[in-house]
Scaffold this motif. Structure first.
Motif, PDB file in Angstrom:
ATOM      1  N   ALA A   1       0.599  -1.392   0.150  1.00 16.55           N
ATOM      2  CA  ALA A   1       0.105  -0.029  -0.095  1.00 16.55           C
ATOM      3  C   ALA A   1       0.867   1.588  -0.004  1.00 16.55           C
ATOM      4  CB  ALA A   1      -1.149   0.161   1.117  1.00 16.55           C
ATOM      5  N   GLU A   2       2.060   0.832   0.261  1.00 13.33           N
ATOM      6  CA  GLU A   2       3.045   1.975   0.340  1.00 13.33           C
ATOM      7  C   GLU A   2       4.000   2.295  -0.962  1.00 13.33           C
ATOM      8  OE1 GLU A   2       5.258   1.924   4.038  1.00 13.33           O
ATOM      9  OE2 GLU A   2       3.873   0.865   5.081  1.00 13.33           O
ATOM     10  N   HIS A   3       4.257   1.501  -1.216  1.00 18.44           N
ATOM     11  CA  HIS A   3       4.578   1.050  -2.561  1.00 18.44           C
ATOM     12  C   HIS A   3       3.537   1.470  -4.058  1.00 18.44           C
ATOM     13  CE1 HIS A   3       6.932  -0.282   0.079  1.00 18.44           C
ATOM     14  NE2 HIS A   3       7.311  -0.871   0.356  1.00 18.44           N
ATOM     15  N   VAL A   4       2.624   2.196  -4.190  1.00 20.74           N
ATOM     16  CA  VAL A   4       2.155   2.389  -4.613  1.00 20.74           C
ATOM     17  C   VAL A   4       3.092   3.613  -6.172  1.00 20.74           C
ATOM     18  CG1 VAL A   4      -0.263   3.442  -6.100  1.00 20.74           C
ATOM     19  CG2 VAL A   4      -0.128   2.606  -4.320  1.00 20.74           C
ATOM     20  N   ALA A   5       3.390   2.988  -7.600  1.00 18.96           N
ATOM     21  CA  ALA A   5       3.822   4.179  -8.535  1.00 18.96           C
ATOM     22  C   ALA A   5       2.656   5.224  -8.583  1.00 18.96           C
ATOM     23  CB  ALA A   5       3.542   3.271  -9.868  1.00 18.96           C
ATOM     24  N   PRO A   6       3.877   6.256  -9.355  1.00 24.99           N
ATOM     25  CA  PRO A   6       2.695   7.603  -9.417  1.00 24.99           C
ATOM     26  C   PRO A   6       1.861   7.213 -10.978  1.00 24.99           C
ATOM     27  CG  PRO A   6       5.115   8.083  -9.909  1.00 24.99           C
ATOM     28  CD  PRO A   6       5.407   6.190  -9.145  1.00 24.99           C
ATOM     29  N   LYS A   7       0.659   8.377 -10.641  1.00 24.97           N
ATOM     30  CA  LYS A   7       0.026   7.964 -12.162  1.00 24.97           C
ATOM     31  C   LYS A   7       0.835   8.297 -13.072  1.00 24.97           C
ATOM     32  CE  LYS A   7      -4.623   9.935 -13.264  1.00 24.97           C
ATOM     33  NZ  LYS A   7      -5.969  10.506 -12.998  1.00 24.97           N
ATOM     34  N   GLY A   8       0.408   7.861 -13.834  1.00 21.75           N
ATOM     35  CA  GLY A   8       1.267   7.563 -15.640  1.00 21.75           C
ATOM     36  C   GLY A   8       2.569   7.287 -15.903  1.00 21.75           C
TER      37      GLY A   8
END
Length: 225
Positions: free
Chosen positions: A148-155
């Motif tokens: 949950a803490e390592h979500v890639a940036p949008k796009g």
């Protein structure tokens, strides 16, 4: 509403952690303490559900303080927040009944995710129905969700991530840079630099450090691992 107590000997860090926690829906900062004595006094006044506890306190460690709380019969949940990464301390913290161990420095999102998971855990355990094995397994793992803490940036772009990572590395070993500096060096927007730096730090590819100025707001600085 979940009332929490922030305990940290560093006045700036305590203030920032309290600010982070206050942004999470369903949580209220009931107090701030800078040592074990005032923290215990706050607990004994009542109304504290959760303690965000630093390990390195004057006169008594956070771990010792947790054990003392248990000995005195205070049934209060604890999340340890510390820069101490020693395996033996993590092991002893778990044995003392500390719910989770969050390593400094961390982002607002990292703390927010842990608090949201804690709220979910608290809600689940507050239900009166019996739990099956699947529910128990899910509950025990509620606070341990690093994805949950390592979500890639949008796009997300691997090319941009590589550019940001190389830009930091090219500054030399141990050299710390801000998002603004990366923005100028890599010729990308500051917001893009900020998003990718945060993602790379949370993924373990960069190191994050916080520098506190007179305003009390931390500046995020990044360096290679």
């Amino acid at each position: 509403m979940i009332d929490l107590l922030v305990v940290d000997d560093d006045f700036y860090v305590a203030k920032i952690n309290a600010h982070y926690a206050s942004q999470v829906t369903g949580f209220r900062v009931a107090g701030i303490a800078h040592s074990a004595g005032p923290a215990l006094a706050a607990v004994e006044r009542g109304g504290i559900d959760l303690i965000l506890l630093d390990q390195h306190l004057p006169h008594e460690s956070g771990l010792s303080f947790t054990r003392r709380l248990r000995h005195l019969g205070h049934d209060i949940d604890v999340i340890m927040i510390t820069a101490d990464r020693r395996p033996e301390l993590v092991r002893e913290a778990l044995r003392a009944g500390i719910l989770h161990y969050l390593v400094k420095p961390f982002t607002c999102d990292a703390l927010s995710n842990k608090l949201k998971a804690y709220a979910q855990l608290r809600g689940t355990l507050g239900e009166t129905r019996e739990m099956d094995q699947a529910s128990i397994d899910l509950t025990l793992g509620a606070l341990r969700t690093p994805e949950a803490e390592h979500v890639a940036p949008k796009g997300y772009s691997a090319r941009t991530a590589d550019l940001v990572s190389r830009t930091v590395a090219e500054q030399g070993p141990g050299r710390q840079v801000s998002a603004q500096e990366v923005s100028e060096l890599a010729r990308i927007s500051r917001s893009t630099a900020q998003r990718y730096l945060k993602f790379l730090a949370e993924s373990g590819k960069l190191q994050l450090a916080l520098r506190y100025g007179d305003s009390g707001r931390p500046e995020h600085l990044y360096s290679g691992v």
